[in-house]
Design a protein around this motif. Sequence first.
Motif, PDB file in Angstrom:
ATOM      1  N   THR A  15       0.844  -1.197   0.000  1.00 26.76           N
ATOM      2  CA  THR A  15       0.000   0.000   0.000  1.00 26.76           C
ATOM      3  C   THR A  15       0.878   1.244   0.000  1.00 26.76           C
ATOM      4  OG1 THR A  15      -0.103   0.229   2.419  1.00 26.76           O
ATOM      5  CG2 THR A  15      -1.722  -1.241   1.373  1.00 26.76           C
ATOM      6  N   ARG A  43       1.006  -6.263  -5.659  1.00 28.50           N
ATOM      7  CA  ARG A  43       0.288  -4.999  -5.557  1.00 28.50           C
ATOM      8  C   ARG A  43       1.266  -3.852  -5.323  1.00 28.50           C
ATOM      9  NH1 ARG A  43      -4.000  -3.630  -0.801  1.00 28.50           N
ATOM     10  NH2 ARG A  43      -2.268  -4.525   0.363  1.00 28.50           N
ATOM     11  N   GLY A  44       2.240  -4.068  -4.437  1.00 30.95           N
ATOM     12  CA  GLY A  44       3.222  -3.034  -4.153  1.00 30.95           C
ATOM     13  C   GLY A  44       4.087  -2.703  -5.353  1.00 30.95           C
ATOM     14  N   ILE A  47       2.511   0.052  -7.434  1.00 27.71           N
ATOM     15  CA  ILE A  47       2.223   1.363  -6.853  1.00 27.71           C
ATOM     16  C   ILE A  47       3.022   2.440  -7.584  1.00 27.71           C
ATOM     17  CG2 ILE A  47       2.562   2.788  -4.785  1.00 27.71           C
ATOM     18  CD1 ILE A  47       0.256   1.024  -4.352  1.00 27.71           C
ATOM     19  N   GLY A 102       3.351  -4.409   7.088  1.00 27.47           N
ATOM     20  CA  GLY A 102       2.594  -5.135   6.085  1.00 27.47           C
ATOM     21  C   GLY A 102       3.140  -6.545   5.937  1.00 27.47           C
ATOM     22  N   SER A 196      -6.270   7.047  -1.312  1.00 28.04           N
ATOM     23  CA  SER A 196      -6.050   6.668  -2.704  1.00 28.04           C
ATOM     24  C   SER A 196      -7.315   6.171  -3.394  1.00 28.04           C
ATOM     25  CB  SER A 196      -4.967   5.580  -2.788  1.00 28.04           C
ATOM     26  OG  SER A 196      -5.361   4.435  -2.045  1.00 28.04           O
ATOM     27  N   GLN A 197      -8.248   5.611  -2.620  1.00 29.08           N
ATOM     28  CA  GLN A 197      -9.477   5.080  -3.203  1.00 29.08           C
ATOM     29  C   GLN A 197     -10.688   6.003  -2.994  1.00 29.08           C
ATOM     30  OE1 GLN A 197      -9.359   2.324  -5.098  1.00 29.08           O
ATOM     31  NE2 GLN A 197      -7.164   2.392  -4.679  1.00 29.08           N
TER      32      GLN A 197
END
Length: 388
Positions: A15, A43-44, A47, A102, A196-197
């Motif tokens: 994230t 996912r990272g 980014i 994380g 971010s969302q």
Amino acid sequence: MTGANRHYVLAAGGTGGHLIPAFALATELERRGHHVALVTDERGAAIPGKPSFLPVHVLPAGRFGKNPLAWVKGAGAVLEGRKMALRLFETFEPSAVVGFGGYPALPALLASTSAGIPSLVHEQNAVLGRVNRMLGGRVQAIATAYPDIARLKPKYAEKVHLVGNPVRAEVLQLRQEPFPPLNEEGLLRVLVTGGSQGARVLSEIVPDGLAMLPPALRQRLQITQQCRAEDIDAVRERYRSHDIPAELGTYFEDMATRLADAHLFIGRAGASTIAELTAVGRPAILIPLPIATDDHQAANTRELTRAGGARMIRQERFTPKELAKQIQALAQHPQALANAAHAAWNCGRPNAVKDLADLVESFGGAEMMDVIRVGGEAAETSGRGALA
């Protein structure tokens, strides 16, 4: 490797909250002549904002939720990630491994302890995260963003170093700029973001709350608001019906510029958000994400609200009426808003990335440095009379 040119591995969850400080540290270490590699998940790796020089290694990392049946699968992924990390360490030979929290950080940190490589973790929030709690006894140092960290065991006190939260360079360079001029007739610029969302609750509450302000204050508003794509048309109609000028978007690339122009921020209380607000010195109304792990967003607001730089509203109490009340308390008089901005600025830790890099460099080089600064900020705050 010599002390002047060392290798470091940064391990972070997928994230922005974990990766923004990791990117900042990577940039500073590279500037100092070191080689840096990043370990994260898929996912990272996607980014935006990753420095071009930074190689990324994607490792499997299991999650350990409330369902015990998922633990076996999660443990298997962690063990596989640990093996991959050990192979990376054999070729890269890091002087230290730095974790930013994380689950994707877990395999690399477990590998570092088994390989005898020094490690440290950085905690961005005011509550020690799950992975950092798991590793607190194994690492050589715990870098924190706040002076008071919940769920941090007292026996770890000797290894705790207060450094702050690294922020983007384009935000940090605004720190010496004065608070935007504001008088009782001028525009009151409000910036609204939900991470971010985006955040639907902000789209639902903020326009109606602003509409409840006294006419003299409401007529001065100029709003910039981030919205979810599916909400933006409804939000635009709400502002139109209230006759409040607003610029809406799903993403603003020039967020640093918009933060510099804002007189008031309304939004979530993520660690990176608060770090940027305090770096620049912007008063805020913060609505912590209610489902944040260990309620860490509410904890993140504590230092800033106590200083007078922000107001916090729990989401269950976040109504148009309550929002209007809190805006009036902050913005009814220009000097009150400027005072709140100065209080926020005083909470900033602009040397965070340098202090964290100093701590990291102490591994494999000179004796460990203590970067907890007792009087540094007191001296700095006296130099910004523009907000006084």
